[in-house]
Design an enzyme around this catalytic site. Sequence first.
Site, PDB file in Angstrom:
ATOM      1  N   SER A 127       0.853  -1.244   0.086  1.00  0.00           N
ATOM      2  CA  SER A 127      -0.002  -0.021  -0.016  1.00  0.00           C
ATOM      3  C   SER A 127       1.057   1.245  -0.060  1.00  0.00           C
ATOM      4  CB  SER A 127      -0.752   0.059   1.252  1.00  0.00           C
ATOM      5  OG  SER A 127      -1.468   1.199   1.728  1.00  0.00           O
ATOM      6  N   TYR A 152      -2.361  -0.980  10.620  1.00  0.00           N
ATOM      7  CA  TYR A 152      -2.549  -1.697   9.398  1.00  0.00           C
ATOM      8  C   TYR A 152      -1.136  -1.381   8.543  1.00  0.00           C
ATOM      9  CZ  TYR A 152      -3.934  -1.757   4.686  1.00  0.00           C
ATOM     10  OH  TYR A 152      -3.989  -2.042   3.162  1.00  0.00           O
ATOM     11  N   LYS A 156       1.770  -3.808   6.529  1.00  0.00           N
ATOM     12  CA  LYS A 156       2.393  -3.964   5.634  1.00  0.00           C
ATOM     13  C   LYS A 156       3.817  -3.808   5.362  1.00  0.00           C
ATOM     14  CE  LYS A 156      -1.489  -4.736   3.325  1.00  0.00           C
ATOM     15  NZ  LYS A 156      -1.553  -5.877   2.783  1.00  0.00           N
TER      16      LYS A 156
HETATM   17  P1  NAD Z   1     -10.929  -7.375   0.909  1.00  0.00           P
HETATM   18  O1  NAD Z   1     -11.279  -7.587   2.461  1.00  0.00           O
HETATM   19  O2  NAD Z   1     -11.943  -7.441   0.082  1.00  0.00           O
HETATM   20  O3  NAD Z   1      -9.955  -8.808   0.443  1.00  0.00           O
HETATM   21  C1  NAD Z   1      -9.555  -9.644   1.372  1.00  0.00           C
HETATM   22  C2  NAD Z   1      -9.780 -10.995   1.278  1.00  0.00           C
HETATM   23  O4  NAD Z   1      -8.903 -11.668   2.455  1.00  0.00           O
HETATM   24  C3  NAD Z   1     -11.164 -11.136   1.719  1.00  0.00           C
HETATM   25  O5  NAD Z   1     -12.063 -11.978   1.143  1.00  0.00           O
HETATM   26  C4  NAD Z   1     -11.032 -11.917   3.278  1.00  0.00           C
HETATM   27  O6  NAD Z   1     -12.059 -12.677   3.401  1.00  0.00           O
HETATM   28  C5  NAD Z   1      -9.700 -12.598   3.072  1.00  0.00           C
HETATM   29  N1  NAD Z   1      -9.132 -12.872   4.375  1.00  0.00           N
HETATM   30  C6  NAD Z   1      -8.783 -12.170   5.422  1.00  0.00           C
HETATM   31  N2  NAD Z   1      -8.196 -12.865   6.404  1.00  0.00           N
HETATM   32  C7  NAD Z   1      -7.908 -14.034   5.920  1.00  0.00           C
HETATM   33  C8  NAD Z   1      -7.078 -15.269   6.310  1.00  0.00           C
HETATM   34  N3  NAD Z   1      -6.739 -15.066   7.495  1.00  0.00           N
HETATM   35  N4  NAD Z   1      -6.975 -16.212   5.424  1.00  0.00           N
HETATM   36  C9  NAD Z   1      -7.564 -16.223   4.238  1.00  0.00           C
HETATM   37  N5  NAD Z   1      -8.289 -15.237   3.708  1.00  0.00           N
HETATM   38  C10 NAD Z   1      -8.450 -13.974   4.696  1.00  0.00           C
HETATM   39  O7  NAD Z   1      -9.809  -6.417   0.826  1.00  0.00           O
HETATM   40  P2  NAD Z   1      -9.234  -5.773  -0.614  1.00  0.00           P
HETATM   41  O8  NAD Z   1      -9.746  -4.321  -1.027  1.00  0.00           O
HETATM   42  O9  NAD Z   1      -9.476  -6.729  -1.788  1.00  0.00           O
HETATM   43  O10 NAD Z   1      -7.617  -5.636  -0.449  1.00  0.00           O
HETATM   44  C11 NAD Z   1      -6.904  -6.880  -0.943  1.00  0.00           C
HETATM   45  C12 NAD Z   1      -5.468  -6.376  -0.568  1.00  0.00           C
HETATM   46  O11 NAD Z   1      -5.130  -5.407  -0.961  1.00  0.00           O
HETATM   47  C13 NAD Z   1      -5.403  -6.417   1.118  1.00  0.00           C
HETATM   48  O12 NAD Z   1      -4.015  -7.257   1.444  1.00  0.00           O
HETATM   49  C14 NAD Z   1      -5.445  -4.911   1.394  1.00  0.00           C
HETATM   50  O13 NAD Z   1      -4.603  -4.871   2.594  1.00  0.00           O
HETATM   51  C15 NAD Z   1      -4.521  -4.471   0.174  1.00  0.00           C
HETATM   52  N6  NAD Z   1      -4.808  -3.036  -0.147  1.00  0.00           N
HETATM   53  C16 NAD Z   1      -6.152  -2.683  -0.333  1.00  0.00           C
HETATM   54  C17 NAD Z   1      -6.229  -1.333  -0.864  1.00  0.00           C
HETATM   55  C18 NAD Z   1      -7.880  -0.779  -1.027  1.00  0.00           C
HETATM   56  O14 NAD Z   1      -7.975   0.425  -0.853  1.00  0.00           O
HETATM   57  N7  NAD Z   1      -8.663  -1.767  -1.016  1.00  0.00           N
HETATM   58  C19 NAD Z   1      -5.283  -0.547  -0.847  1.00  0.00           C
HETATM   59  C20 NAD Z   1      -4.062  -0.946  -0.640  1.00  0.00           C
HETATM   60  C21 NAD Z   1      -3.821  -2.252  -0.194  1.00  0.00           C
END
Ligand code: NAD
Length: 352
Positions: A127, A152, A156
Amino acid sequence: MQKAKILVTGGAGYIGSHASLVLLEAGYEVVVLDNLTNASQEALQRVEQIAGSSVTFIQGDIRDRACLDLLFSDHDIHAVIHFAGLKAVSESVTQPLSYYDTNVCGSLTLCRAMQAAGVCRLVFSSSATVYGPDAPVPYHESMPRGRTANPYGTSKSMVEQALEDLSQSDERWSVVLLRYFNPIGAHPSGLMGEDPQGVPNNLMPYIAQVAVGRREELTVFGNDYATADGTCVRDYLHVMDLSEGHAKALGRLSTPGLHIYNLGAGKGVSVLQMVEAFARISERPVPYHFAPRRDGDLAAFWADSQKAEQELGWQARRGLDEMIADTWRWQCRNPQGYSTDIHTKSQRTSKC
Ligand code: NAD
Ligand code: UDP
């Protein structure tokens, strides 16, 4: 020729489901591991419906080593794209142990299982938050990781450091760190999109729920920032562009070592500009009121994504209007997210 198999952790989530679709369409086989804490299996059924091919779904946890070992023995995995994790900044402040457990311990458990299985190709969802509050804009990959403002962000940063050390310690590893800016939008079909549980933390799903009438008005956090209209500026990019970036990143895994890329559109948009654009495109009012700044928010940041353009051949192609139009289509057709509608059967499902 046999298709390369990609393990997508967190593949039922917002970004992971869109990326799984892009991978299927690019000719990969996809195995999704997700514990469904923040997702619905319905998202994967939609992926299959659009792609016309199936995803192998395993309901399991990245912290469960036995589950991972079984997965790697059952499937000949070429590379892993690791999305799974917890992502709500404010929740990470009140539940830091959960965030370190899932995001840090989970990632380390995954890497150990990968190493044991001889699978040493990894793309990690990082991120822009790792640059920290003191970095000048636009953010460039050559800048060091900064101090982080919440658990958070720290989680990361810690995983990035661990992966950097891992890739230096063992030349079999190739790791791509993708630093996302602000992904929004939805698949243009209106079948897939972001489905936050409860009250959305993020701007875009909140605005969409106001426009559709699910919430009364938007709270704009802070109108006294040193920006053109006083509200925060972010670099929004379409989730389909972001997903395509992952497919490109897989190509980079043929070169061992650590590779870091910003994935952003390189353009700042303020909260009020977003509200105005959403109201214009949806033709619905988006009432809002101002409230004090939200803890931990930075005034403005955006990406320098030239490195991704030069080395991955990736660029954010879709503009703000398209991001909003696709979000709005998804919101109108699925006012309750994935919790209603079609219930087709997923092709192959197993549980760890
Ligand atoms: P999201 O919550 O929709 O997806 C994350 C998925 O991981 C979910 O389906 C959840 O059920 C699953 N999960 C959580 N804990 C778990 C575990 N212990 N074992 C297996 N599965 C697990 O989030 P997203 O927005 O799709 O983000 C995906 C990744 O991108 C994350 O790592 C997030 O930190 C990173 N990210 C997201 C953003 C954003 O703005 N959406 C920005 C920067 C980074
Ligand atoms: N924001 C807002 N109201 C909301 C949600 C977000 O004013 O209900 C603002 C927030 O203060 C930030 C911007 O919108 O300036 C983007 O916030 P988001 O949570 O979507 O992304 P991030 O904080 O991760 O950049």
